[in-house]
Write an enzyme that holds these catalytic residues in place. Structure first.
Site, PDB file in Angstrom:
ATOM      1  N   ARG A 184     -13.218  24.710 -15.406  1.00 28.87           N
ATOM      2  CA  ARG A 184     -13.420  26.140 -15.135  1.00 28.87           C
ATOM      3  C   ARG A 184     -12.406  26.655 -14.118  1.00 28.87           C
ATOM      4  NH1 ARG A 184     -19.503  25.080 -13.327  1.00 28.87           N
ATOM      5  NH2 ARG A 184     -19.181  23.486 -14.918  1.00 28.87           N
ATOM      6  N   LYS A 218     -16.177  10.150 -11.905  1.00 31.47           N
ATOM      7  CA  LYS A 218     -17.188   9.944 -12.947  1.00 31.47           C
ATOM      8  C   LYS A 218     -17.552   8.461 -13.021  1.00 31.47           C
ATOM      9  CE  LYS A 218     -15.956  13.602 -16.253  1.00 31.47           C
ATOM     10  NZ  LYS A 218     -17.201  14.372 -16.233  1.00 31.47           N
TER      11      LYS A 218
HETATM   12  N1  BES Z   1     -15.072  17.456 -19.087  1.00 27.45           N
HETATM   13  C1  BES Z   1     -16.331  17.506 -18.442  1.00 27.45           C
HETATM   14  C2  BES Z   1     -17.473  17.884 -19.378  1.00 27.45           C
HETATM   15  C3  BES Z   1     -17.762  16.978 -20.552  1.00 27.45           C
HETATM   16  C4  BES Z   1     -18.728  16.010 -20.494  1.00 27.45           C
HETATM   17  C5  BES Z   1     -17.098  17.152 -21.747  1.00 27.45           C
HETATM   18  C6  BES Z   1     -19.012  15.211 -21.580  1.00 27.45           C
HETATM   19  C7  BES Z   1     -17.385  16.367 -22.857  1.00 27.45           C
HETATM   20  C8  BES Z   1     -18.336  15.386 -22.768  1.00 27.45           C
HETATM   21  C9  BES Z   1     -16.299  18.524 -17.309  1.00 27.45           C
HETATM   22  O1  BES Z   1     -15.103  18.658 -16.646  1.00 27.45           O
HETATM   23  C10 BES Z   1     -17.301  18.093 -16.285  1.00 27.45           C
HETATM   24  O2  BES Z   1     -17.113  17.060 -15.719  1.00 27.45           O
HETATM   25  N2  BES Z   1     -18.325  18.889 -16.077  1.00 27.45           N
HETATM   26  C11 BES Z   1     -19.324  18.569 -15.118  1.00 27.45           C
HETATM   27  C12 BES Z   1     -19.684  19.830 -14.369  1.00 27.45           C
HETATM   28  C13 BES Z   1     -20.533  19.611 -13.151  1.00 27.45           C
HETATM   29  C14 BES Z   1     -19.808  18.774 -12.116  1.00 27.45           C
HETATM   30  C15 BES Z   1     -20.912  20.954 -12.566  1.00 27.45           C
HETATM   31  C16 BES Z   1     -20.513  17.992 -15.859  1.00 27.45           C
HETATM   32  O3  BES Z   1     -20.786  18.411 -16.996  1.00 27.45           O
HETATM   33  O4  BES Z   1     -21.142  17.097 -15.326  1.00 27.45           O
HETATM   34 MN    MN Z   2     -14.904  17.230 -15.056  1.00 30.66          MN
END
Ligand code: BES
Ligand code: MN
Ligand code: ZN
Length: 496
Positions: free
Chosen positions: A347, A273
């Protein structure tokens, strides 16, 4: 903070006065204030512009006591949601004015609720507003502002006293457990690893007579949870699978199973990230924390139900041993997961937890997870995303959400979207190939691992409190209040 049930039959020191825009002090409270104090308040109200919703003013009264005036805005627009925020504002104003004890008439807070439900709501929201996350700060010279006591004034017959006090006590339980959830979520990632989360669950479970079992890596591997093992591969901390169980002796039906995402830090893995997205990712175990403390709350309340809590706990780290994009993981159900993006890790671990949940022959499974940034984009930071294919349940969950203060709003989970998460080399892809409807893609992925009545809650939108919430910065404690309402509903309605 002590919350005391009182009657308005004698004069008290400080009053909280919630007031409608053009309204005055209620006759009931006015009588207690006495002519001098009341006179000053009325003089102020006639000479100042009306107090809008959220506005406040502190008056020092001739008798030496203090009046905290809080604006409720327009009478016609007054509702349950506003009433919750008002309760929190009371705490904020008391602390700002360093008022350590005050009295409020519950009729001045009431929107729709009956006395007992109202007292319960007020108690839990007072506690939530009272929490500050100061654990990692030095104490200032003057100390942190604290509140000794809030007196809730109500009209009740002597025979009702016990019931009214019990309502406050229930609110205190739910408020305490919600605050515990927030503390867990706020704790930095370095101090809240999978094993520490598991230890915490064991500690609080024991105190509430909730059975807690923690599976370690060999046991997780033996069960065939290739998703949990895969996601945690890059971390120096080993995964834990936390199981909690509460069963009321009078309940004979099948269990409610709650599943919470327990990613103690989500770096994104090799799909690292960027700043600032990585910043708050120590809260990525908020769903898991909510499940742990909802279990404790339900047990402490003695709700006649059988509830099981499942929290897969991992850390998502990039390293030489991390799982990679392109890896194919075998889940507990036998379905394989093609990893398109290591940042869609929640997931993957939930797939194993949901697969495991089928062993309990559940009446209903509800999972709660900070699953997608896309749900936050779709809904903003006011309401959580709700996914279910059952329209009646959708309405029920919206209603319980409204009643609990953890609001829910539906997004589609239609067969038409299934194509988006089909794997090329594995059975299911862990991120939507279209790059659209990301929150729905998350739900569609989870749906592949479900063989029982199920609801998915994406709580990423309300992981943290926003400015209007009138809560301390940081985790909002989403989920505990909702699960308590759900458990109560299921205990009362055998068909739901
Ligand atoms: N934990 C994150 C989602 C999240 C983002 C929670 C902001 C709270 C605040 C999750 O694991 C994630 O990174 N999701 C990705 C999914 C994508 C790679 C398909 C996302 O939302 O970008
Ligand atoms: Mn994530
Ligand atoms: Zn995550």
């Amino acid at each position: 903070m002590k919350i005391q049930l009182v009657t308005l039959d004698k004069k008290r020191t400080n009053y909280i006065l919630p007031l409608f825009e053009n309204g005055g002090v209620s006759a009931h409270v006015g009588k207690q204030l006495g002519p001098e104090d009341l006179g000053l308040i009325q003089l102020f109200l006639t000479n100042k512009p009306p107090l809008g919703r959220g506005a406040s003013h502190t008056l020092f009264l001739p008798s030496g006591s203090t009046a905290l005036l809080l604006g409720k805005g327009n009478k016609e627009a007054w509702n349950q949601r506003a009433a919750r925020i008002l309760v929190r504002a009371m705490v904020g104003e008391m602390k700002a004015g360093r008022v350590t004890e005050a009295t409020v008439d519950i009729d001045d807070i009431r929107a729709e609720k009956e006395d007992e439900a109202l007292l319960e709501m007020i108690a839990m929201e007072l506690l939530m507003a009272n929490l500050a996350f100061n654990e990692y700060k030095q104490v200032p010279k003057e100390g942190w502002p604290t509140i000794a006591q809030v007196n809730l004034a109500a009209k009740f017959a002597p025979s009702q006293k016990k019931q009214y006090e019990a309502a406050i006590a229930r609110g205190v339980i739910v408020g305490e457990e919600t605050n515990q959830t927030r503390l867990l979520s706020n704790t930095p990632g370095g101090d809240m690893t999978p094993s520490l989360l598991a230890k915490h669950a064991q500690k609080v479970g024991r105190a509430a007579k909730v059975k807690v079992t923690v599976l370690d890596e060999p046991a997780i591997r033996k069960l065939g949870m290739g998703g949990v093992i895969g996601v945690c591969q890059g971390s120096d901390d080993r995964p834990k699978f936390i199981m909690m169980e509460y069963k009321h002796r009078s309940y004979k039906g099948r269990p409610l199973v709650l599943v919470g995402k327990g990613v103690t830090f989500d770096t994104g893995g090799l799909n690292l990230k960027p700043t600032p997205a990585i910043y708050e990712m120590h809260m990525d175990m908020s769903g898991g924390a909510a499940v742990i403390h909802a279990m404790v709350a339900i047990a402490r309340l003695g709700i006649p139900l059988h509830v099981i809590g499942l929290v897969p706990a991992v850390e998502n780290m990039p390293s030489g041993s991390s799982y990679r994009p392109g890896d194919i993981l075998r889940s507990i159900t036998g379905k394989t997961i093609e990893v398109l993006n290591t940042d869609a890790e929640g997931r993957i671990i939930l797939a194993d937890a949901l697969g495991y949940a089928s062993r309990f022959k559940p009446r209903l499974v509800v999972d709660i997870a900070t699953l997608t940034g896309a749900s936050l984009v779709a809904l903003g930071d006011r309401v959580n995303a709700l996914f279910t294919e059952d329209e009646k349940r959708e309405q029920l969950f919206r209603d319980l959400g409204e009643r609990s203060g953890d609001y829910l709003w539906p997004l589609p989970m239609w067969e038409e979207y299934a194509e988006d998460v089909k794997g090329t080399f594995g059975d299911v892809a862990n991120s939507g190939k279209s790059g659209k409807a990301g929150a729905t893609a998350g739900a569609m992925f989870l749906r592949e691992f479900v063989s029982f009545p199920w609801v998915h809650i994406d709580m990423a939108p309300t992981m943290t409190a926003n400015e209007q919430d009138r809560l301390a910065k940081g985790a909002k404690g989403t989920g505990v209040r909702f699960f308590v309402e759900l458990a109560r509903y299921m205990a009362e309605h055998k068909e739901a």
